[in-house]
Design a protein around this motif. Sequence first.
Motif, PDB file in Angstrom:
ATOM      1  N   ASP A 224     -26.168 -30.460 -22.134  1.00  0.00           N
ATOM      2  CA  ASP A 224     -26.456 -31.892 -22.306  1.00  0.00           C
ATOM      3  C   ASP A 224     -27.099 -32.159 -23.670  1.00  0.00           C
ATOM      4  O   ASP A 224     -26.828 -33.179 -24.310  1.00  0.00           O
ATOM      5  N   LEU A 245     -17.813 -30.730 -22.875  1.00  0.00           N
ATOM      6  CA  LEU A 245     -17.564 -31.197 -21.507  1.00  0.00           C
ATOM      7  C   LEU A 245     -16.843 -30.133 -20.683  1.00  0.00           C
ATOM      8  O   LEU A 245     -17.123 -29.949 -19.489  1.00  0.00           O
ATOM      9  N   LYS A 248     -19.342 -27.692 -19.571  1.00  0.00           N
ATOM     10  CA  LYS A 248     -20.152 -28.224 -18.465  1.00  0.00           C
ATOM     11  C   LYS A 248     -19.407 -28.064 -17.140  1.00  0.00           C
ATOM     12  O   LYS A 248     -20.004 -27.683 -16.116  1.00  0.00           O
ATOM     13  N   ILE A 249     -18.102 -28.338 -17.173  1.00  0.00           N
ATOM     14  CA  ILE A 249     -17.278 -28.130 -15.974  1.00  0.00           C
ATOM     15  C   ILE A 249     -17.322 -26.659 -15.562  1.00  0.00           C
ATOM     16  O   ILE A 249     -17.467 -26.321 -14.379  1.00  0.00           O
ATOM     17  N   TYR A 252     -20.568 -25.801 -13.783  1.00  0.00           N
ATOM     18  CA  TYR A 252     -20.546 -26.267 -12.387  1.00  0.00           C
ATOM     19  C   TYR A 252     -19.663 -25.364 -11.529  1.00  0.00           C
ATOM     20  O   TYR A 252     -19.970 -25.080 -10.363  1.00  0.00           O
ATOM     21  N   LYS A 260     -20.074 -31.972  -8.072  1.00  0.00           N
ATOM     22  CA  LYS A 260     -20.252 -32.502  -9.424  1.00  0.00           C
ATOM     23  C   LYS A 260     -19.077 -32.128 -10.329  1.00  0.00           C
ATOM     24  O   LYS A 260     -18.748 -32.855 -11.263  1.00  0.00           O
ATOM     25  N   LEU A 264     -16.213 -34.764 -12.543  1.00  0.00           N
ATOM     26  CA  LEU A 264     -16.273 -34.590 -13.998  1.00  0.00           C
ATOM     27  C   LEU A 264     -14.909 -34.161 -14.545  1.00  0.00           C
ATOM     28  O   LEU A 264     -14.473 -34.644 -15.601  1.00  0.00           O
ATOM     29  N   SER A 267     -12.661 -37.339 -14.736  1.00  0.00           N
ATOM     30  CA  SER A 267     -13.002 -38.282 -15.815  1.00  0.00           C
ATOM     31  C   SER A 267     -12.689 -37.695 -17.188  1.00  0.00           C
ATOM     32  O   SER A 267     -12.180 -38.394 -18.079  1.00  0.00           O
ATOM     33  N   VAL A 268     -12.947 -36.385 -17.372  1.00  0.00           N
ATOM     34  CA  VAL A 268     -12.674 -35.741 -18.658  1.00  0.00           C
ATOM     35  C   VAL A 268     -11.173 -35.677 -18.918  1.00  0.00           C
ATOM     36  O   VAL A 268     -10.707 -35.939 -20.033  1.00  0.00           O
TER      37      VAL A 268
END
Length: 667
Positions: A224, A245, A248-249, A252, A260, A264, A267-268
Amino acid sequence: MPTKKRIILKIFSISLLLLGSCNQKTKTILYIKPTDEKLNTICRWLKNEVNFEKPNYKTVFYNYYNKNIKAEKYAEAAKAMEIVSLQNASFFYFDTKFFNAVTSFEKNYKDKVSLKESAFIYTYLGDFYSDKGNFNKSIANYKKVLEIPVNDYESCFKKGDTYRTLAWCYYCLGNQRLALENDYKALEYFKRTNRSDLPGSVYINISSIYQANRDFDNAIATIDSALYYLKKEPKKQITNIYIGLYNKINIYDHDEKFDKMYPLIDSVYHAFNKSGIHDTSVKLSIYSYYTKKLLNENKFEEAQKIITELEPEVKKLNSTVSNLEFMIMKATYEIAKNQGVKDTHLIESTIPVLMENKYFIKVRDCYSLLLNDAEMKKDFEKALFYEKERSKIKDSIGNQEMTDKTLVLEKKYQTEKKEQQILLHKKTILNKNTTIALLVSLFIGLFLIIIVYIIRQKQKKLKIEKENTQLYTKQLLEKTEEERKRIASDLHDSVSHELLSLKNSFEEKTEITNQKIDTIINDIRSISRNLHPIMFDKIGLKESINQMVERAQSVNNFMVTAEINYYTVLSSSDELQIYRIVQESLSNIIKYSDAIAAKISITENENNIIIEIKDNGKGFNVEETLNSKSSFGLHNIIERSRAIGGQANIISNTNGTIITIEIKKVQ
């Protein structure tokens, strides 16, 4: 871990913190990124990512590159090759022809450009070998880039970027100590620029270290932070934002926070499709996870469409890393459809190559895939083997040494917080001293204003004195000319006429008497002309100089030519001064130069009148002559030039003398 090893790691951690702290305190230079890079039309076209996909991109480059090599313009050729190498690395496109061109440039032309201009060679070779999974060769090349001295934004960025890339290589090799050390060095150089987005990519690397250590909370917090920095320049960092991003995926996924992860991913994926980015490697990573989401929802047809769409792009890219990622993506699809991996041998044969280059991350993914396949096929013997091998790889990535190194990062953040508190205290003290500083600054400012005022007044006074001196000289010369004119007129009109009358009144005229009287009359006329050209006011400057030239040639047996391109723009008194300058110059040539020819030219253009008198005589030492007592004639020329607002320049050597006077027209 043995106690001795822990002590060594703690010493290293403290040393790293102290080094980072010292570097922060001594940082005094901030390198500003140029707002507009000076590139020619071809290089700007090559740098545009949109053009990279065009069929003629490589043709344009090679034509331009070869043309500059042939013309020995090696810096221009290097710049174009650097731009194309960065484009290739950005799109993970590594073709043999360009690789050979880079290595050829290194062999033949590297020493013909500066170290900074040739650094791209080793950056490209590092990227090339990194793509092949050969991190040891990659590291060896990247280290050569570190030799460039830092003296501007470009060199500072290159050095920071190299440390960042080295950190990634060490991370892939499982050496988290060197990965973290190089990440900090990258931050050190990036913070010496005005680019607030650069630390973002470093924090992506650090997040990977947390993830490998299964510290997922800190991994998410760090990613982040990376996105925070990258989004400060969203247009320029759009590709890196999607890489962040994707990471980040990935975090998770390994933390099994699917609630989560899947929103994500969705949207990505849709945002990436709208972004217009044409980067196959990034697209593959994002689509790979979107396919995983579709498989989780049993949308096999949609997943198959994505795989079919990606396959030609991946083949065209022909990147080792991307080929492996696509192979895993395809195998995951086959497992999800209960078909089983069609070619497990291909995956198994890839593992030794990855292990040889210590590419542990991809080895782990391969074993995870084979484990899932074995479980689906109920081949539990193989499943157990794959699980054991995967556990070994996890140990290689996330060992105890890495844990200690991650603690260094935590201490670093704590240190930064303490430093912020110290800065707040310093700010309080600084505020108290601000008033005094402002008063001192005001005093210094007023003092400087007074000094500037005094200097300007002195300059103004000197200018007035110079103008008065020039005016006085001009008036003195004009008065002298008036007196010369009066005397010349008296000699010509009075004495000359009286002698002529005397000659005519003799009753007995002899030839000798006539000759003597004629000689006296001619001498008087010559003196009169020298004192003042009688017809000057009527015939003007051009004809007066032409007559002077004719007399000089007839009397002195001396060749003189005149080229006069002048139309009356000066006052009669200023023209007379030009006549005197030419007269004095010609007299000096005849008396002292031993020349056989001379040339007088007067040229008039839009802004200036340029007078040039040159001869082919023996010349003289200008400085020495001007400082001697016998230089009245030269000083006369210089002062007359100044009097009419001109500037005289005298050049003399064994080939002759040139006197040039430049007079600016009054606009």
